[in-house]
Design an enzyme around this catalytic site. Structure first.
Site, PDB file in Angstrom:
ATOM      1  N   MET A   1     -27.043   4.034 -10.210  1.00 55.88           N
ATOM      2  CA  MET A   1     -28.240   3.196 -10.171  1.00 55.88           C
ATOM      3  C   MET A   1     -29.008   3.476  -8.873  1.00 55.88           C
ATOM      4  O   MET A   1     -28.641   3.003  -7.792  1.00 55.88           O
ATOM      5  CB  MET A   1     -27.825   1.738 -10.254  1.00 55.88           C
TER       6      MET A   1
ATOM      7  N   CYS B   1     -33.449   9.021 -15.676  1.00 49.98           N
ATOM      8  CA  CYS B   1     -34.215   8.271 -14.677  1.00 49.98           C
ATOM      9  C   CYS B   1     -35.636   8.010 -15.173  1.00 49.98           C
ATOM     10  O   CYS B   1     -36.358   8.950 -15.527  1.00 49.98           O
ATOM     11  CB  CYS B   1     -34.258   9.028 -13.356  1.00 49.98           C
TER      12      CYS B   1
ATOM     13  N   ASN C   1     -24.157   2.462 -22.525  1.00 52.73           N
ATOM     14  CA  ASN C   1     -24.699   1.833 -21.323  1.00 52.73           C
ATOM     15  C   ASN C   1     -25.896   0.960 -21.707  1.00 52.73           C
ATOM     16  O   ASN C   1     -26.703   1.348 -22.535  1.00 52.73           O
ATOM     17  CB  ASN C   1     -25.121   2.930 -20.338  1.00 52.73           C
ATOM     18  N   GLY C   2     -25.994  -0.219 -21.079  1.00 55.95           N
ATOM     19  CA  GLY C   2     -27.157  -1.072 -21.263  1.00 55.95           C
ATOM     20  C   GLY C   2     -26.821  -2.481 -21.721  1.00 55.95           C
ATOM     21  O   GLY C   2     -26.115  -2.673 -22.708  1.00 55.95           O
TER      22      GLY C   2
ATOM     23  N   ARG D   1     -26.761  -2.804 -13.557  1.00 53.85           N
ATOM     24  CA  ARG D   1     -27.300  -4.088 -13.095  1.00 53.85           C
ATOM     25  C   ARG D   1     -26.282  -5.215 -13.229  1.00 53.85           C
ATOM     26  O   ARG D   1     -26.186  -6.086 -12.356  1.00 53.85           O
ATOM     27  CB  ARG D   1     -28.574  -4.426 -13.879  1.00 53.85           C
TER      28      ARG D   1
END
Length: 314
Positions: free
Chosen positions: A8, A98, A199-200, A224
């Site tokens: 990140m 990204c 992911n997410g 996050r």
């Protein structure tokens, strides 16, 4: 369940990796990206992004840290991959996810998903340069403007020689807006002969179970959520209690002491305030404290306020 700490950018730097791996059993960390343009970068660049290279490519807790590269030129990415390996990285990861406009304008990150052939050439060049016994992995999104090429890009990475693929289940245009489309990750997983990581939008144990069920993946990546709930990996794996506010405060104090002892102490106020912006999702107390901290400009003031708050919540 395998849990990976995401690359990140601007958030999960080496110090945050040290802090989070000290209270979790992450299986792998991927570093912030090393930006490659048209040259072989000096070793100091790699050490700045991933100082874990000086300690065997692992955090102090023993979690492996894989260096991530971002760029558009296969030959230069291959050259820098060789350097990362020589410095001790336990493999190389390639960034095709990204969403930053400045990165995408210079043909790096998610914009490459418009050209699956470019993804293939980059992965192939790096795979051929890296010793066969070490992994070359890649991270993608579901696309740039839309999802029309999601399978083509996944196949491009696999056909190029990636041994595993992490998929952020949104397009660049979707950014970080929920939901994450885990069902697309399942389609990728079914189509590829290599392991796939989802992911997410994983914030807790229930999210992890749902993501694993919908995506079919037993490997999950968090970013996050890991900063919002500092013991997220442990919660995901064991359904243990969420870290208390008092424990989170102690972790912030530890982070503060390490940061202020380092070479980039001048950046501490902005970094700790950034962490507060994530912690507010999990802890109402963080929101209240942040109303005070955000007005403070000097590191010593912020440190003193954190110490007082930590003493109030033993």
């Amino acid at each position: 369940m395998r849990v990976i700490l995401a690359p990140m950018q601007g958030v999960l730097d080496h110090l945050m990796r040290e802090v989070l791996t000290s209270v979790n059993d992450y299986d792998l960390c991927v570093s912030e990206f090393v930006r490659v343009v048209d040259q072989l970068l000096p070793t100091k660049v790699f050490y700045r992004i991933a100082p874990e290279l000086r300690q065997g490519g692992k955090t102090r807790a023993g979690t492996p840290v894989r260096v991530q590269l971002l760029g558009q030129h296969p030959e230069w990415l291959a050259e820098n991959a060789v350097r990362a390996i020589a410095l001790g990285s336990p493999g190389v990861d390639l960034n095709f996810g990204c969403p930053a406009p400045t990165v995408n304008k210079s043909k790096g990150g998610a914009v490459l998903l418009k050209e699956p052939e470019a993804v293939y050439r980059i992965v192939k060049a790096v795979r051929e340069a890296v010793p066969a016994h070490l992994p070359v992995s890649a991270k993608i999104r579901l696309g740039y403007d839309d999802k029309s090429l999601f399978l083509e890009n996944a196949h491009a990475a696999s056909d190029g020689g990636a041994v595993e693929l992490a998929v952020h289940a949104r397009t660049k245009r979707e950014g970080y807006r929920p939901p994450a489309h885990w069902e697309y990750v399942d389609a990728i997983r079914r189509a590829l002969p290599i392991p796939v990581t989802a992911n997410g939008e994983i914030w807790n144990h229930e999210d992890a179970l749902t993501c694993a069920r919908v995506s079919g993946c037993d490997s999950l990546m968090v970013g996050r959520g890991a900063v919002s709930l500092p013991n997220l990996a442990r919660v995901m794996k064991t359904n243990c209690p969420h870290m208390s506010w008092s424990e989170a405060l102690r972790l912030m104090v530890s982070y503060t002491e390490q940061d202020l002892a380092g070479e980039k102490a001048d950046y501490y106020p902005s970094r700790i305030k950034q962490w507060f912006s994530y912690l507010k999702r999990e802890y109402p107390q963080a929101d209240a404290l942040f109303t005070e901290v955000r007005l403070l400009k000097h590191a010593d003031e912020i440190r003193a306020r954190l110490l007082v708050e930590s003493e109030r919540h033993p």
